[in-house]
Design a protein around this motif. Structure first.
Motif, PDB file in Angstrom:
ATOM      1  N   GLY A 183       1.749  -2.290   7.449  1.00 41.66           N
ATOM      2  CA  GLY A 183       1.919  -2.202   8.904  1.00 41.66           C
ATOM      3  C   GLY A 183       1.468  -3.469   9.597  1.00 41.66           C
ATOM      4  O   GLY A 183       0.726  -4.279   9.030  1.00 41.66           O
ATOM      5  N   LEU A 186      -2.221  -4.281  14.452  1.00 39.16           N
ATOM      6  CA  LEU A 186      -2.170  -3.822  15.841  1.00 39.16           C
ATOM      7  C   LEU A 186      -3.320  -4.382  16.672  1.00 39.16           C
ATOM      8  O   LEU A 186      -3.167  -4.672  17.858  1.00 39.16           O
ATOM      9  N   LYS A 190      -2.642  -6.517  19.959  1.00 39.27           N
ATOM     10  CA  LYS A 190      -3.121  -5.989  21.226  1.00 39.27           C
ATOM     11  C   LYS A 190      -3.962  -7.047  21.948  1.00 39.27           C
ATOM     12  O   LYS A 190      -3.827  -7.260  23.150  1.00 39.27           O
ATOM     13  N   GLU A 210       8.601   3.057  10.138  1.00 35.06           N
ATOM     14  CA  GLU A 210       7.555   3.627  11.019  1.00 35.06           C
ATOM     15  C   GLU A 210       6.626   2.540  11.557  1.00 35.06           C
ATOM     16  O   GLU A 210       6.086   2.663  12.653  1.00 35.06           O
ATOM     17  N   HIS A 211       6.429   1.520  10.756  1.00 32.40           N
ATOM     18  CA  HIS A 211       5.558   0.436  11.209  1.00 32.40           C
ATOM     19  C   HIS A 211       6.094  -0.219  12.482  1.00 32.40           C
ATOM     20  O   HIS A 211       5.339  -0.686  13.321  1.00 32.40           O
ATOM     21  N   VAL A 213       7.852   1.407  14.738  1.00 32.91           N
ATOM     22  CA  VAL A 213       7.581   2.371  15.809  1.00 32.91           C
ATOM     23  C   VAL A 213       6.160   2.141  16.331  1.00 32.91           C
ATOM     24  O   VAL A 213       5.926   2.079  17.542  1.00 32.91           O
ATOM     25  N   ASP A 214       5.211   1.988  15.409  1.00 33.54           N
ATOM     26  CA  ASP A 214       3.811   1.787  15.803  1.00 33.54           C
ATOM     27  C   ASP A 214       3.632   0.534  16.661  1.00 33.54           C
ATOM     28  O   ASP A 214       2.924   0.549  17.665  1.00 33.54           O
ATOM     29  N   VAL A 215       4.243  -0.548  16.219  1.00 36.86           N
ATOM     30  CA  VAL A 215       3.995  -1.809  16.906  1.00 36.86           C
ATOM     31  C   VAL A 215       4.579  -1.783  18.325  1.00 36.86           C
ATOM     32  O   VAL A 215       4.035  -2.405  19.236  1.00 36.86           O
ATOM     33  N   ASN A 217       5.209   1.236  20.099  1.00 32.86           N
ATOM     34  CA  ASN A 217       4.592   2.294  20.902  1.00 32.86           C
ATOM     35  C   ASN A 217       3.118   2.044  21.174  1.00 32.86           C
ATOM     36  O   ASN A 217       2.603   2.397  22.221  1.00 32.86           O
ATOM     37  N   GLU A 218       2.422   1.441  20.222  1.00 33.30           N
ATOM     38  CA  GLU A 218       0.976   1.285  20.410  1.00 33.30           C
ATOM     39  C   GLU A 218       0.574  -0.047  21.022  1.00 33.30           C
ATOM     40  O   GLU A 218      -0.450  -0.150  21.665  1.00 33.30           O
ATOM     41  N   GLU A 243      15.290   4.823  13.564  1.00 32.62           N
ATOM     42  CA  GLU A 243      13.933   5.381  13.609  1.00 32.62           C
ATOM     43  C   GLU A 243      13.298   5.133  14.987  1.00 32.62           C
ATOM     44  O   GLU A 243      12.659   6.017  15.559  1.00 32.62           O
ATOM     45  N   ASN A 247      12.200   7.846  18.057  1.00 33.23           N
ATOM     46  CA  ASN A 247      10.830   7.885  18.566  1.00 33.23           C
ATOM     47  C   ASN A 247      10.698   7.346  19.984  1.00 33.23           C
ATOM     48  O   ASN A 247       9.617   6.951  20.410  1.00 33.23           O
TER      49      ASN A 247
END
Lengths: 252, 213
Positions: A183, A186, A190, A210-211, A213-215, A217-218, A243, A247
């Protein structure tokens, strides 16, 4: 609203894409233009070509590659690697690249960022930052020369500095996560995202859809870059975008 | 034949390559005589508004454009080239534009009316909201994204000049036009199939109008 961008990165040496790419049956897996076309068809929003040629001839060949890519593709692309002068930038941009990316040269000669930005516009000056966490400063330290040389710069200070100098975008690579496929970093993203108001491209660590999506969304990164997971067919730009869409991330 | 106006600004290469991909004959020149032979003109541009206007004035291209467009020749301005079509810009102080479309060019503020933060430049792929789907420029465009890179945008005085727009901190005119004058704030030559279709539409329009006259 702007969509989140997915950017495959291709390493080019002496005019050929290296790091074996296996994703499709194409005539010649080393041809930058053919590979770029495949990514374009998969829905890549942008491409980055990293010139890792060590020789002068290799660099000259790169200009030819840029010209050919620009003549074939209808999406924007960035060229980085070994760009050390205004002349280098001019040659790459004139050949049809939309942006150039500076890394080591920006640290060595920060006025290059300003000069490039004044001459060609901030929108085409990307500063690539390679950063690794450093216990001694309790933050991430900036490295140059493909991660071999540590600098005195803390990553947020450096990011702010390059934006003041005229950088239009930051390509931020986590050396800790690079190649780990666990991943994106983050925390690093940030930290930098909070101190600059230019777009930030996340890089280093993508292992699956999914990684991404994380980057988004988060961290709310503007774009995410990956190389090997696309090259080795572990996923495709298309799958990543599906994906993301599922999301709730806005993509093209 | 399409004439791409070379006035020393911007990314002429990518526009000309896009026309090659579309198999549309073109000339890329600063020679008014050659441009006068063309049925349609493209005004590209990347850079600063004041430099661009200065260059258009010094090369006599401003007068040329105004007279040809006044006689009905179709013109497409791209990115900065679109901004130049308007009355004026606040970039680098105050600069008068070509005045072909009423309105001013202003800088993004970096936030919307509710105080939400927006990065400047507006860079990336944004959705084209079509206000005039019947415009010849939007022919066969159903739902599309196009690629923007700009820090200034047009505040068009006449809503009916806005053919399509994109949503950012505010509504950003993306395709503008009236009669034979058109502009695209994004880069059609870098906007995948949607962008290429819009360029193709302009070229078709040039050809049709050329056939009529």
């Amino acid at each position: 609203m702007l969509t989140k961008r997915i950017i495959p990165c291709l390493d080019v040496k002496d005019g050929r894409v290296v790091k074996g790419i296996q994703f499709v049956q194409i005539r010649d897996a080393g041809d930058p233009v053919e590979l770029a076309t495949v990514y374009d068809e998969q829905g890549a929003d942008e491409l980055v070509f990293l010139d890792i040629s060590a020789s002068h001839e290799g660099r000259k060949t790169m200009i030819e590659v840029v010209r050919e890519v620009a003549g074939t593709l209808a999406i924007p692309f960035t060229v980085g690697g070994g760009i050390g002068s205004l002349e280098d930038m001019r040659a790459i941009l004139r050949a049809g690249a939309d942006k150039v990316s500076l890394n080591s040269a920006a640290v060595r000669k920060p006025e290059l960022i300003t000069e490039g930005s004044n001459f060609f516009g901030a929108q085409c000056i990307v500063v690539a930052i390679d950063a690794r966490f450093d216990e001694s400063i309790g933050s991430w330290r900036v490295y140059t020369h493909g991660g071999r040389n540590a600098t005195e710069w803390e990553v947020c200070d450096w990011a702010k500095h390059v934006v003041e100098r005229g950088a239009g975008e930051i390509l931020l690579t986590s050396m800790d996560q690079d190649g780990e496929k666990t991943g994106f970093d983050l925390g690093l993203l940030k930290a930098v995202q909070q101190v600059v108001d230019v777009p930030v491209i996340a890089s280093g660590g993508a292992g699956n859809a999914e990684h991404f999506v994380d980057v988004f969304n988060e961290v709310d990164a503007d774009a995410a870059l990956a190389a090997s997971i696309f090259h080795y067919k572990e996923t495709s730009v298309q799958k990543v975008k599906e994906e993301l869409r599922e999301n709730g991330v806005h993509v093209r | 034949m399409i004439g791409i106006i070379d006035y020393g600004m911007g990314n002429l290469f990518s526009v000309s390559k896009a026309l090659e991909r579309l198999d549309v004959p073109y000339v890329l020149t600063d020679d008014p005589e050659q441009l006068a032979q063309c049925e349609g003109l493209i005004l590209p541009g990347v850079g600063a508004f004041p430099d661009a206007m200065k260059s258009l004035e010094e090369t006599g291209m401003k007068e040329f454009i105004l007279s040809k467009v006044g006689n009905g020749k179709p013109l497409l301005g791209i990115c900065l080239g679109m901004q130049l079509l308007f009355d004026e810009s606040e970039e680098g102080g105050f600069t008068e534009g070509l005045g072909l479309l009423p309105g001013s060019i202003v800088r993004f503020t970096g936030k919307d009316a509710d105080g939400n933060r927006f990065k400047v430049p507006h860079m990336g792929w944004n959705h084209l909201d079509q206000h005039q789907p019947k415009s010849p420029l939007l022919d066969s465009i159903e739902d599309g994204y196009v690629y923007f890179v700009h820090s200034y945008y047009a505040q068009a005085k006449q809503q009916e000049d806005i053919i399509a727009s994109a949503r950012y901190e505010t509504e950003v005119p993306a395709v503008v036009g009236r009669a034979n004058v058109f502009g695209a704030q994004f880069h059609p030559e870098k906007s995948g199939k949607t962008g290429m279709t819009i360029l193709r539409n302009f070229c078709n329009l040039v050809q049709e109008r050329g056939d009529e006259s």
